[in-house]
Scaffold this active site. Structure first.
Site, PDB file in Angstrom:
ATOM      1  CG  ASP A 183       1.666 -16.167 -24.969  1.00  0.00           C
ATOM      2  OD1 ASP A 183       1.658 -17.659 -24.928  1.00  0.00           O
ATOM      3  OD2 ASP A 183       1.891 -16.218 -25.753  1.00  0.00           O
ATOM      4  N   GLY A 192       4.899 -21.002 -24.002  1.00  0.00           N
ATOM      5  CA  GLY A 192       4.445 -21.573 -24.984  1.00  0.00           C
ATOM      6  C   GLY A 192       5.673 -23.007 -24.660  1.00  0.00           C
ATOM      7  CB  THR A 210       8.440 -23.525 -28.995  1.00  0.00           C
ATOM      8  OG1 THR A 210       7.990 -24.697 -29.207  1.00  0.00           O
ATOM      9  CG2 THR A 210       9.531 -23.474 -30.096  1.00  0.00           C
ATOM     10  CE  LYS A 219       3.624 -14.760 -29.238  1.00  0.00           C
ATOM     11  NZ  LYS A 219       3.016 -14.234 -30.064  1.00  0.00           N
ATOM     12  CE1 TYR A 273     -11.927 -28.636 -24.105  1.00  0.00           C
ATOM     13  CE2 TYR A 273     -10.318 -29.647 -23.087  1.00  0.00           C
ATOM     14  CZ  TYR A 273     -10.519 -28.839 -24.254  1.00  0.00           C
ATOM     15  OH  TYR A 273      -9.464 -29.722 -25.527  1.00  0.00           O
ATOM     16  CG  ASP A 300      -2.304 -22.280 -24.767  1.00  0.00           C
ATOM     17  OD1 ASP A 300      -2.872 -22.636 -24.863  1.00  0.00           O
ATOM     18  OD2 ASP A 300      -0.866 -22.532 -26.291  1.00  0.00           O
ATOM     19  NE  ARG A 301      -7.370 -25.487 -27.296  1.00  0.00           N
ATOM     20  CZ  ARG A 301      -8.309 -26.521 -27.133  1.00  0.00           C
ATOM     21  NH1 ARG A 301      -7.476 -27.111 -26.542  1.00  0.00           N
ATOM     22  NH2 ARG A 301      -9.899 -26.351 -27.636  1.00  0.00           N
ATOM     23  CG  ASP A 321      -2.160 -19.743 -30.753  1.00  0.00           C
ATOM     24  OD1 ASP A 321      -1.039 -20.313 -31.089  1.00  0.00           O
ATOM     25  OD2 ASP A 321      -1.998 -20.118 -29.437  1.00  0.00           O
TER      26      ASP A 321
END
Length: 265
Positions: free
Chosen positions: A6, A8, A10, A13, A98, A107-108, A127
């Site tokens: 995962d 992100g 920043t 993980k 969408y 991620d969403r 999140d």
């Protein structure tokens, strides 16, 4: 052996899954990287070498160049391609709200897929990372859109950069009261999470409104699922008394990888 990532904006993980012949999986190791390009490090986690993944699947929101770097490093290490999750109009019983599905953060999407796989009832998926994203999952797996607001760190940095008198240290603790501040430090440290809770409350109201509009009757409080680095902290704070079941699921995004459409790189 499956390595799940995962990645992100920043930090990243990971976890390693052992998958049995019947399809059941067991997490045998997990970890998180410090901010920065972990794929350029001299040494990758020891568990990866010990268990040597035969498949890699990744949710990445850090851009195409990061995806390329991750795929290149892991191919060098394990001689396996990396399968990156992508958003699709429909997947695993969930329909994306969408019109341009590529504009929805993967991620969403993964978090919503995992929320539905756990329980198909309506939910608000929150999140709490660099940004706070709030996604509405309606009845029948219908993704109803969502909201994006700055995360706690981004809001604090905005105050630091554009004001002079509110440069205060972070003082957060699990379950802390959010009474009006009696000094600037309290006003900032209570005010930032209060903004996130306000966004959650308004998103809950909108989800309830849409559920009632479809069913023609008042809907029960939907599930509230938290993930992300600040998820456990925000979930611990006082919320509306009408709140229904609250869950903190640190690996919700990685859970969604098992449900998502994947593209190998």
């Amino acid at each position: 052996m499956i390595l799940e990532l995962d990645q992100g904006n920043t930090r990243g993980k990971w976890r390693l899954l052992r998958v049995a012949s019947a399809g059941a999986s067991q997490v045998i190791a997990r970890g998180a990287f410090a901010p920065g390009p972990w794929w350029s490090a001299d040494h990758l986690p020891d568990a990866w070498s010990q268990h040597r993944p035969t498949r890699v699947r990744c949710g990445n929101v850090a851009g195409a160049e990061v995806a390329h770097q991750i795929a290149t490093r892991l191919k060098q290490e394990f001689a396996v391609p990396v399968a990156f999750a992508r958003v699709s109009p429909e997947c695993a019983g969930v329909t994306c709200a969408y019109q341009e599905v590529g504009r929805l953060g993967v991620d969403r999407w993964l978090a919503v897929l995992a929320a539905y796989a756990r329980d198909p009832s309506p939910a608000l998926v929150v999140d709490c990372g660099s940004a706070v994203t709030l996604d509405l999952l309606g009845a029948g797996g219908q993704h109803l859109g969502g909201y994006i607001v700055p995360g706690l760190g981004l809001m604090r940095r905005a105050l630091y950069s554009d004001t002079d008198a509110v440069k205060v240290d972070e003082v957060f603790s699990q379950g802390m009261p959010l009474a009006p501040g009696m000094n600037t430090e309290q006003a900032v440290n209570h005010g930032l999470p209060l903004m996130v809770l306000g966004a959650i409350e308004m998103a809950q109201r909108e989800l309830l409104r849409q559920l009632a509009a479809v069913s023609g009757e008042k809907a029960g409080a939907p599930r509230l699922l938290f993930t992300g680095g600040d998820g456990a902290f925000i979930a611990s704070l006082p919320t509306s008394p009408a709140q229904s079941a609250v869950e903190v699921l640190d690996e919700l995004v990685m859970e969604g990888l098992a449900c998502a459409d994947l593209e190998e790189v």
